[in-house]
Scaffold this motif. Sequence first.
Motif, short mmCIF file in Angstrom:
data_model
loop_
_atom_site.label_atom_id
_atom_site.label_comp_id
_atom_site.label_asym_id
_atom_site.label_seq_id
_atom_site.Cartn_x
_atom_site.Cartn_y
_atom_site.Cartn_z
N ASP A 36 0.86 -1.18 0.00
CA ASP A 36 0.00 0.00 0.00
C ASP A 36 0.90 1.23 0.00
OD1 ASP A 36 -1.98 1.86 0.19
OD2 ASP A 36 -2.42 1.45 2.29
N LEU A 37 1.19 1.73 -1.17
CA LEU A 37 2.09 2.88 -1.30
C LEU A 37 1.34 4.20 -1.40
CD1 LEU A 37 4.64 1.31 -3.79
CD2 LEU A 37 4.82 1.49 -1.31
N ASN A 38 0.03 4.17 -1.35
CA ASN A 38 -0.74 5.40 -1.46
C ASN A 38 -0.68 6.24 -0.19
OD1 ASN A 38 -1.59 4.95 -4.09
ND2 ASN A 38 -3.21 3.59 -3.40
N ASN A 39 -0.23 5.69 0.91
CA ASN A 39 -0.14 6.44 2.16
C ASN A 39 1.25 7.05 2.38
OD1 ASN A 39 -2.77 5.82 2.83
ND2 ASN A 39 -2.20 3.91 3.80
N ASN A 40 2.09 6.97 1.39
CA ASN A 40 3.44 7.49 1.49
C ASN A 40 3.44 8.98 1.15
OD1 ASN A 40 6.17 8.18 1.02
ND2 ASN A 40 6.65 6.09 0.41
N PRO A 41 4.01 9.85 1.99
CA PRO A 41 4.01 11.28 1.69
C PRO A 41 4.87 11.65 0.47
CG PRO A 41 5.32 10.84 3.63
CD PRO A 41 4.65 9.56 3.27
N TYR A 42 5.75 10.75 0.05
CA TYR A 42 6.63 11.01 -1.09
C TYR A 42 6.11 10.41 -2.39
CZ TYR A 42 9.66 12.08 2.81
OH TYR A 42 10.16 12.59 3.97
N PHE A 43 4.96 9.79 -2.33
CA PHE A 43 4.40 9.12 -3.49
C PHE A 43 2.97 9.58 -3.68
CE2 PHE A 43 2.01 5.70 -5.48
CZ PHE A 43 2.79 5.44 -6.60
N SER A 44 2.58 9.85 -4.89
CA SER A 44 1.19 10.24 -5.14
C SER A 44 0.66 9.41 -6.29
CB SER A 44 1.09 11.72 -5.47
OG SER A 44 1.79 12.01 -6.65
N GLY A 45 -0.53 8.97 -6.14
CA GLY A 45 -1.18 8.22 -7.20
C GLY A 45 -1.19 6.73 -6.96
N PRO A 46 -2.05 6.04 -7.67
CA PRO A 46 -2.14 4.59 -7.52
C PRO A 46 -0.92 3.89 -8.12
CG PRO A 46 -3.59 5.33 -9.25
CD PRO A 46 -3.03 6.57 -8.62
N TYR A 47 -0.61 2.77 -7.59
CA TYR A 47 0.54 2.00 -8.08
C TYR A 47 0.01 0.75 -8.76
CZ TYR A 47 5.40 0.42 -7.88
OH TYR A 47 6.66 0.03 -8.19
N GLY A 48 -0.39 -0.22 -8.01
CA GLY A 48 -1.06 -1.41 -8.56
C GLY A 48 -0.34 -2.05 -9.71
N GLU A 49 -1.05 -2.27 -10.79
CA GLU A 49 -0.51 -3.01 -11.93
C GLU A 49 -0.05 -2.11 -13.07
OE1 GLU A 49 -3.05 -6.13 -13.17
OE2 GLU A 49 -3.31 -6.88 -11.15
N ASP A 50 -0.19 -0.82 -12.95
CA ASP A 50 0.24 0.11 -13.99
C ASP A 50 1.70 0.46 -13.72
OD1 ASP A 50 0.18 1.73 -16.18
OD2 ASP A 50 -0.79 3.40 -15.13
N VAL A 51 2.60 -0.42 -14.12
CA VAL A 51 4.01 -0.29 -13.76
C VAL A 51 4.92 -0.52 -14.96
CG1 VAL A 51 3.64 -1.05 -11.38
CG2 VAL A 51 4.17 -2.73 -13.12
N VAL A 52 6.13 -0.10 -14.80
CA VAL A 52 7.21 -0.43 -15.73
C VAL A 52 8.20 -1.28 -14.94
CG1 VAL A 52 9.13 0.46 -17.11
CG2 VAL A 52 6.95 1.68 -17.06
N LEU A 53 8.43 -2.48 -15.39
CA LEU A 53 9.35 -3.40 -14.72
C LEU A 53 10.66 -3.41 -15.51
CD1 LEU A 53 6.66 -6.12 -14.21
CD2 LEU A 53 7.68 -4.75 -12.39
N VAL A 54 11.74 -3.05 -14.87
CA VAL A 54 13.04 -2.95 -15.54
C VAL A 54 13.84 -4.21 -15.25
CG1 VAL A 54 15.16 -1.62 -15.75
CG2 VAL A 54 12.99 -0.46 -15.33
#
Length: 80
Positions: A36-54
Amino acid sequence: TKEKIYGPDAGTDYEDSQLRFSLLCQAALEAPRILDLNNNPYFSGPYGEDVVLVCNDWHTGLLACYLKSNYQPNGIYRTA
């Protein structure tokens, strides 16, 4: 311990390196789905499955294989 990050001595691998890097790849695919990264003050927006995997080296080479064979056929990470 004077051990190296990729093996006990320079030029040698740990005996379980295949397992270590396989688990690294699996964890990299699971982490965005469960953290659950939505509660991080340094991160904004949903994370979930909309990602770039390097996958930029052999340590993460299996990630693309797991993504294509285990996740995308089940409708997960379709746009990754």
